[in-house]
Design a protein around this motif. Sequence first.
Motif, PDB file in Angstrom:
ATOM      1  N   PRO A  79       4.347  -7.949  -8.897  1.00  0.00           N
ATOM      2  CA  PRO A  79       4.545  -8.578  -7.589  1.00  0.00           C
ATOM      3  C   PRO A  79       3.234  -8.671  -6.799  1.00  0.00           C
ATOM      4  N   ALA A  80       3.158  -9.673  -5.949  1.00  0.00           N
ATOM      5  CA  ALA A  80       1.950  -9.891  -5.143  1.00  0.00           C
ATOM      6  C   ALA A  80       1.601  -8.672  -4.296  1.00  0.00           C
ATOM      7  N   ASN A  81       2.609  -7.959  -3.792  1.00  0.00           N
ATOM      8  CA  ASN A  81       2.312  -6.800  -2.943  1.00  0.00           C
ATOM      9  C   ASN A  81       1.637  -5.671  -3.734  1.00  0.00           C
ATOM     10  N   VAL A  82       1.917  -5.559  -5.023  1.00  0.00           N
ATOM     11  CA  VAL A  82       1.250  -4.557  -5.862  1.00  0.00           C
ATOM     12  C   VAL A  82      -0.222  -4.947  -6.055  1.00  0.00           C
ATOM     13  N   HIS A  83      -0.462  -6.226  -6.292  1.00  0.00           N
ATOM     14  CA  HIS A  83      -1.845  -6.717  -6.410  1.00  0.00           C
ATOM     15  C   HIS A  83      -2.615  -6.457  -5.117  1.00  0.00           C
ATOM     16  N   GLU A  84      -2.007  -6.780  -3.999  1.00  0.00           N
ATOM     17  CA  GLU A  84      -2.667  -6.563  -2.696  1.00  0.00           C
ATOM     18  C   GLU A  84      -2.968  -5.084  -2.477  1.00  0.00           C
ATOM     19  N   ALA A  85      -2.012  -4.223  -2.806  1.00  0.00           N
ATOM     20  CA  ALA A  85      -2.206  -2.783  -2.625  1.00  0.00           C
ATOM     21  C   ALA A  85      -3.347  -2.274  -3.508  1.00  0.00           C
ATOM     22  N   LEU A  86      -3.419  -2.749  -4.746  1.00  0.00           N
ATOM     23  CA  LEU A  86      -4.511  -2.359  -5.635  1.00  0.00           C
ATOM     24  C   LEU A  86      -5.850  -2.832  -5.067  1.00  0.00           C
TER      25      LEU A  86
END
Length: 89
Positions: free
Chosen positions: A52-59
């Motif tokens: 998910p995009a939110n996982v990419h952003e968090a990373l």
Amino acid sequence: MPTLTNPERPKWFAPEHPSSTLHKIRYWTETQKLDISFKGNPTHFYRYEAVPANVHEALSKAPSPGIYYGKGIRDAFKCTKMEFAKEPA
């Protein structure tokens, strides 16, 4: 091992905070694929599916990208080892 040759691929970028293990990351918004290259491994990278995009952003913004990767990505998503395409001379 698959080789990536798509000329419309997203650009690689470094995480916002320095990492001793992660070198560069890139994210394919439409297909939710996350590519991660590691320091000391210049010929390969790893592609994670259905991220998910939110996982990419968090990373991207994690104070410690390596720890975030280890706890939230490494074993949570299907992964394929990929080979960097050879650039034409």
